[in-house]
Enzyme design. Structure first.
Site, PDB file in Angstrom:
ATOM      1  N   VAL A   1       0.901  -0.977   0.015  1.00 53.88           N
ATOM      2  CA  VAL A   1      -0.089   0.077  -0.080  1.00 53.88           C
ATOM      3  C   VAL A   1       0.554   1.169  -0.081  1.00 53.88           C
ATOM      4  CG1 VAL A   1      -1.869   1.634   1.227  1.00 53.88           C
ATOM      5  CG2 VAL A   1      -1.802  -1.096   0.631  1.00 53.88           C
ATOM      6  N   GLU A   2       2.049   1.329   0.963  1.00 47.92           N
ATOM      7  CA  GLU A   2       2.707   2.360   1.197  1.00 47.92           C
ATOM      8  C   GLU A   2       3.214   2.822  -0.394  1.00 47.92           C
ATOM      9  OE1 GLU A   2       2.926   4.645   3.199  1.00 47.92           O
ATOM     10  OE2 GLU A   2       1.624   3.716   4.290  1.00 47.92           O
ATOM     11  N   THR A   3       4.409   1.855  -0.956  1.00 43.21           N
ATOM     12  CA  THR A   3       5.496   1.807  -1.974  1.00 43.21           C
ATOM     13  C   THR A   3       5.356   1.407  -2.910  1.00 43.21           C
ATOM     14  OG1 THR A   3       7.225   1.258  -0.855  1.00 43.21           O
ATOM     15  CG2 THR A   3       7.242   3.256  -0.299  1.00 43.21           C
TER      16      THR A   3
END
Length: 348
Positions: free
Chosen positions: A132-134
């Protein structure tokens, strides 16, 4: 025809004269942070409390100006969109991120198993947060962290105190790790590396998981895996406990149950008395989560302590549910693709 050389000569002379008197800020006509009394005071403060050389910090501020894109991105929209789980979910629950998560897990199976055993956090949750983050390290941000944090620390009064603290943490982090603070890249809000830790979180929770005597969240996948797991463990992750389950409701729940917040405070048995039921121990404490989509029936879930812990990474129920559902999808694919150690991936 007009003589262009004679016509342009006065214009060129005027332009050159203007550049000669414009000084170092001519590129943007925006003063650097070295002209900001608050930044100078900040530098002096770090000199007295942490032993930095104020003149060196001010020299770095002289090379840094407010970033208009950072200020634009940090602002809430003038006309905020209505909350919509239907619109939010596909950003993270899609084939690219699911397939990427399976590949990431397969490539890093040993370190994920090690982190899970050490910190009690399921492997799929670690994978999903990084996804989700990167998108598994593909999109770590292209903003200069020093510039972004300075912009928000001195030009964004709404959260200036928070970002000044993060700028301080970033400079300490750079000194501790022999990093050039002017070269580190990250998000527009100053988050760094594969797991997108803010500098303060990196100093508090990040770990050297690959054993090379340094923490490198920008380049070490192992450090990112261990650090995500430790972050969740330090925020109260309960090993082996549920995260969230769907809730069945008899009509629309009372507004106060949603307003009670995302931190579990309601007994499942008491919720059942109000027509909200779920397949979970009645004595469990939960929060009622509403996944709203305009024009569609609202989804209701019960979130437990581990769901709340995920929101310490990003304080949004949509975010936490995206992490949970992405994790479930990735684990399901791992289960289907595995012939050995099926109990690891195919638990009920």
């Amino acid at each position: 025809m007009m003589n262009l050389k004679l016509t342009l000569a006065p214009l060129l002379l005027a332009a050159l004269t203007s550049l000669a008197h414009a000084g170092p800020n001519s590129k943007t006509n925006t003063p650097s942070f070295a002209d900001d009394p608050a930044a100078i005071e900040f530098a002096r403060d770090l000199e007295s409390r942490h032993g930095f050389k104020a003149d060196e910090l001010i020299s770095q501020f002289a090379q840094t100006r407010p970033n208009a894109t950072v200020l634009k991105l940090i602002q809430p929209p003038a006309s905020p969109l209505q909350r919509s789980w239907e619109r939010y979910r596909p950003r993270f629950l899609n084939e690219r991120r699911i397939d990427g998560g399976v590949a990431f897990w397969q490539e890093n199976a040993g370190q994920l198993a090690k982190a899970s055993a050490l910190y009690g956090v399921p492997e799929e949750i670690i994978v999903a947060i990084i996804g989700v983050e990167t998108e598994y390290g593909r999109n770590t941000g292209g903003f200069r962290v020093f510039e972004a944090l300075s912009t928000l620390a001195f030009n964004y009064p709404r959260r200036a105190e928070f970002f000044r603290t993060e700028l301080e943490q970033f400079l300490l982090l750079a000194r501790e790790n022999n990093l050039d603070p002017m070269a580190v890249k990250g998000s527009f809000a100053g988050a760094i590396g594969i797991p997108q830790f803010m500098p303060g979180s990196q100093r508090r929770y990040a770990v050297d998981f690959d054993g090379d005597q340094r923490v490198d969240l920008g380049n070490s996948v192992d450090d990112a895996i261990g650090s995500v797991a430790r972050f969740l463990e330090q925020h109260g992750w309960q090993a082996g406990q549920p995260i969230t389950v769907p809730a069945m409701t008899a009509g629309t729940p009372e507004a106060g149950l949603i307003q009670a917040g995302i931190r579990p405070s309601l007994k499942v048995a008491d919720l059942a008395d109000q027509g909200i039921r779920a397949n979970i121990d009645p004595q469990t404490t939960a929060a009622l989560i509403d996944l709203v989509s305009p024009g569609r029936e609202t989804e209701y879930w019960l979130g437990f302590e581990n769901f709340y812990v995920i929101t310490r990474y990003n304080r949004s129920s949509f975010y936490a549910m995206s992490v949970f559902q992405l994790a479930e999808e990735i684990r399901g694919r791992m289960c289907a693709a595995t012939t050995e150690n099926r109990e690891r991936y195919c638990r009920a």
